[in-house]
Design a protein around this motif. Structure first.
Motif, short mmCIF file in Angstrom:
data_model
loop_
_atom_site.label_atom_id
_atom_site.label_comp_id
_atom_site.label_asym_id
_atom_site.label_seq_id
_atom_site.Cartn_x
_atom_site.Cartn_y
_atom_site.Cartn_z
N LEU A 186 81.66 12.66 -46.03
CA LEU A 186 82.88 12.51 -45.25
C LEU A 186 82.65 12.81 -43.77
N ARG A 187 81.86 13.84 -43.49
CA ARG A 187 81.53 14.14 -42.09
C ARG A 187 80.74 12.98 -41.47
N GLY A 188 79.83 12.40 -42.24
CA GLY A 188 79.07 11.24 -41.76
C GLY A 188 79.96 10.05 -41.48
N LEU A 189 80.90 9.79 -42.38
CA LEU A 189 81.84 8.69 -42.17
C LEU A 189 82.69 8.94 -40.93
N GLY A 190 83.18 10.17 -40.78
CA GLY A 190 83.97 10.51 -39.61
C GLY A 190 83.19 10.34 -38.32
N ARG A 191 81.95 10.79 -38.33
CA ARG A 191 81.08 10.64 -37.15
C ARG A 191 80.86 9.15 -36.85
N ASP A 192 80.62 8.36 -37.88
CA ASP A 192 80.40 6.93 -37.68
C ASP A 192 81.65 6.24 -37.13
N ILE A 193 82.82 6.63 -37.61
CA ILE A 193 84.07 6.07 -37.10
C ILE A 193 84.22 6.43 -35.62
N GLN A 194 83.92 7.69 -35.30
CA GLN A 194 84.03 8.13 -33.91
C GLN A 194 83.07 7.33 -33.00
N ILE A 195 81.85 7.15 -33.45
CA ILE A 195 80.87 6.39 -32.66
C ILE A 195 81.33 4.94 -32.49
N ALA A 196 81.83 4.33 -33.57
CA ALA A 196 82.31 2.95 -33.49
C ALA A 196 83.48 2.84 -32.52
N ARG A 197 84.38 3.83 -32.55
CA ARG A 197 85.51 3.83 -31.62
C ARG A 197 85.01 3.92 -30.17
N LYS A 198 84.07 4.82 -29.93
CA LYS A 198 83.55 5.00 -28.57
C LYS A 198 82.79 3.77 -28.09
N LYS A 199 82.03 3.13 -28.97
CA LYS A 199 81.31 1.90 -28.58
C LYS A 199 82.28 0.82 -28.16
N ARG A 200 83.47 0.83 -28.74
CA ARG A 200 84.50 -0.16 -28.41
C ARG A 200 85.34 0.30 -27.21
N ARG A 201 84.97 1.44 -26.64
CA ARG A 201 85.66 2.01 -25.48
C ARG A 201 87.15 2.22 -25.75
N LEU A 202 87.47 2.66 -26.99
CA LEU A 202 88.86 2.92 -27.35
C LEU A 202 89.17 4.41 -27.18
N PRO A 203 90.10 4.77 -26.30
CA PRO A 203 90.51 6.16 -26.21
C PRO A 203 91.21 6.58 -27.51
N VAL A 204 91.20 7.85 -27.80
CA VAL A 204 91.82 8.36 -29.03
C VAL A 204 93.28 7.92 -29.11
N ALA A 205 94.00 7.98 -27.99
CA ALA A 205 95.42 7.61 -28.00
C ALA A 205 95.63 6.16 -28.41
N ASP A 206 94.80 5.26 -27.89
CA ASP A 206 94.91 3.85 -28.25
C ASP A 206 94.52 3.60 -29.70
N PHE A 207 93.47 4.28 -30.13
CA PHE A 207 92.99 4.13 -31.50
C PHE A 207 94.08 4.61 -32.47
N ALA A 208 94.69 5.76 -32.16
CA ALA A 208 95.76 6.30 -33.00
C ALA A 208 96.93 5.34 -33.06
N ALA A 209 97.28 4.75 -31.91
CA ALA A 209 98.39 3.79 -31.88
C ALA A 209 98.09 2.57 -32.74
N ARG A 210 96.86 2.07 -32.66
CA ARG A 210 96.47 0.91 -33.49
C ARG A 210 96.51 1.25 -34.97
N MET A 211 96.16 2.50 -35.30
CA MET A 211 96.16 2.94 -36.70
C MET A 211 97.55 3.30 -37.19
N GLY A 212 98.47 3.58 -36.25
CA GLY A 212 99.82 4.01 -36.63
C GLY A 212 99.86 5.47 -37.06
N VAL A 213 98.98 6.30 -36.49
CA VAL A 213 98.92 7.72 -36.84
C VAL A 213 98.91 8.54 -35.55
N SER A 214 98.96 9.85 -35.69
CA SER A 214 98.91 10.74 -34.54
C SER A 214 97.47 10.92 -34.07
N GLN A 215 97.32 11.42 -32.85
CA GLN A 215 95.99 11.70 -32.33
C GLN A 215 95.33 12.81 -33.14
#
Length: 121
Positions: free
Chosen positions: A16-45
């Motif tokens: 689970l930690r590995g999956l979380g880290r991979d999601i974080q890296i994928a988000r950063k590679k796409r230059r998505l700020p946490v706020a935008d990513f959360a909005a796209r997911m429909g969840v809180s930051q």
């Protein structure tokens, strides 16, 4: 370690930690700020932060929305592809019957016409 994490074996926690880290890296590679990513997911930051830490209490729906927001939903859909499940395929082979016997027709019934019935074609 929280009470929720304590009930999961270390191997699950690592995955689970590995999956979380991979999601974080994928988000950063796409230059998505946490706020935008959360909005796209429909969840809180905060949910995004917990997801990226690999906390086990995150719902599967949130994980699916993360994959969708990253444009990778197909990877989640194929995560456990049964056609590639070697263990499942081996279990299928193990459950096959050793012998297959021809069924005898019931007394008084007619044999079906066809090449497998032994009748003339």
């Amino acid at each position: 370690m929280s009470k929720v994490e304590a009930k999961y074996p270390p191997s699950v926690q690592r995955a689970l930690r590995g999956l979380g880290r991979d999601i974080q890296i994928a988000r950063k590679k796409r230059r998505l700020p946490v706020a935008d990513f959360a909005a796209r997911m429909g969840v809180s930051q905060g949910t995004v932060a917990r997801l990226e830490k690999g906390e086990p209490g995150i719902g599967l729906g949130s994980v699916a929305m993360a994959f969708l927001a990253l444009g990778e939903l197909n990877r989640l859909a194929n995560l456990l592809d049964v056609s590639r499940d070697d263990t499942g395929l081996m279990l299928d082979l193990d459950s096959l019957p050793q012998r297959i016997r021809r069924r005898r027709p019931a007394i008084g019934s007619k044999l079906p016409n066809g090449p497998s019935s032994g009748g003339s074609a």
